[in-house]
Design a protein around this motif. Structure first.
Motif: not given
Length: 303
Positions: A74-84
């Protein structure tokens, strides 16, 4: 009675106190880098290279330092969203808008609306507005208003007739939405983790989205010294330094306080442009810088 002197602030305390101002100085160089690099490269191709080199740099940093990785998918996904949002969306919108003829002052003014949007969103989520007490709320709203007025005074002379059109205005609004939503999303969903591994995930997500779009650009990159210097500064200072500081500031501070620092970026950019390129500083620009600094001080002041 003998008084015990107060202990001197530690080096770590002074470093933390200096972080916001170092961030503003670093972030302000973004438009200066664009001035050097944009004539020699299409925007998305430049950013794709920047993200790829940033992933490599963060990867080496993580390996050498033994930094911890984010916990859970989940944290990997949240970080990916912030990167986008905060990398691909914000930087892609800014650089593409400048490439399509929007001036640096105009894009700075539009993206500078971020603190107001953030405060309005937080006010809609809480009856107390952007602060916990009515008095602090009034002070912060006053600071936001002064900052916006000062920002307008700084960049209004750059608002040229015919400079805006539907395409570059849409890209500027995309950048504004990306940095605003990304900041709020990170504050709400991203747990505290090592900034080095977090930066690697964010840059990797931005690269995967930007690369296919960059391959569609017909213009070829001219790898002369201006482009190489711009790339080196973008990766080494803006990404490893500026983006990492922004991540830490969002972790440590309230969203309104962090985003209000963006008010200081256009005045700092104007000062740098005057020193490096001889661009004039008018009286209303200087007055705007004073108002902006006062507004930020009102927003970020702790009770």
């Amino acid at each position: 009675m003998r008084l015990t002197p107060s202990p001197a602030p530690s080096a770590n305390t002074r470093l933390i106190a200096a972080m916001p101002w170092v961030f503003v100085l670093i972030w302000s160089t973004g438009f200066i880098v664009a001035r050097f690099g944009m004539p020699h490269s299409p925007p998305l191709s430049f950013l794709a290279w920047r993200y790829a080199l940033s992933v490599l740099a963060f990867g080496i940093w993580v390996s050498v330092s033994g930094a911890n990785w984010p916990q859970g998918r989940a944290q990997w996904g949240h970080l990916a969203v912030t990167g986008l949002l905060m990398q691909a969306g914000y930087l892609g919108g800014v650089w593409s808008a400048v490439k399509l003829g929007m001036g640096a002052g105009t894009i700075a003014l539009l993206v500078g609306l971020q603190p107001v949007l953030t405060a309005l969103w937080l006010a809609s989520r809480s009856a107390a507005g952007p602060a916990r007490s009515p008095g602090a709320a009034r002070r912060q709203w006053l600071g936001l208003g002064l900052g916006l007025l000062g920002l307008f005074l700084v960049v209004r002379h750059k608002l040229g007739a015919g400079e805006l059109h539907a395409a570059n205005l849409a890209l500027a609004l995309l950048a504004l939405a990306g940095i605003t939503v990304g900041t709020l999303y990170q504050k709400a969903h991203v747990a505290a983790c090592d900034v080095r591994s977090a930066g690697l995930v964010q840059m990797g997500a931005a690269f995967l989205v930007t690369l296919p779009l960059a391959l569609l650009e017909p213009e070829v990159m001219d790898w002369g010294w201006p482009l190489v210097a711009s790339m080196a500064w973008s990766v080494g200072v803006l990404t490893l330094g500026g983006s990492s500081l922004l991540y830490l500031l969002i972790q440590r501070g309230a969203a309104t306080q962090v985003t209000s620092l963006m008010y200081l970026v256009p005045p700092c950019t104007a000062l740098m442009a005057a020193l490096l390129f001889g661009e004039p500083l008018s009286a209303d620009m200087l007055a705007g810088m004073v108002l902006t600094a006062l507004g930020v001080a009102l927003v970020v002041r702790q009770p």
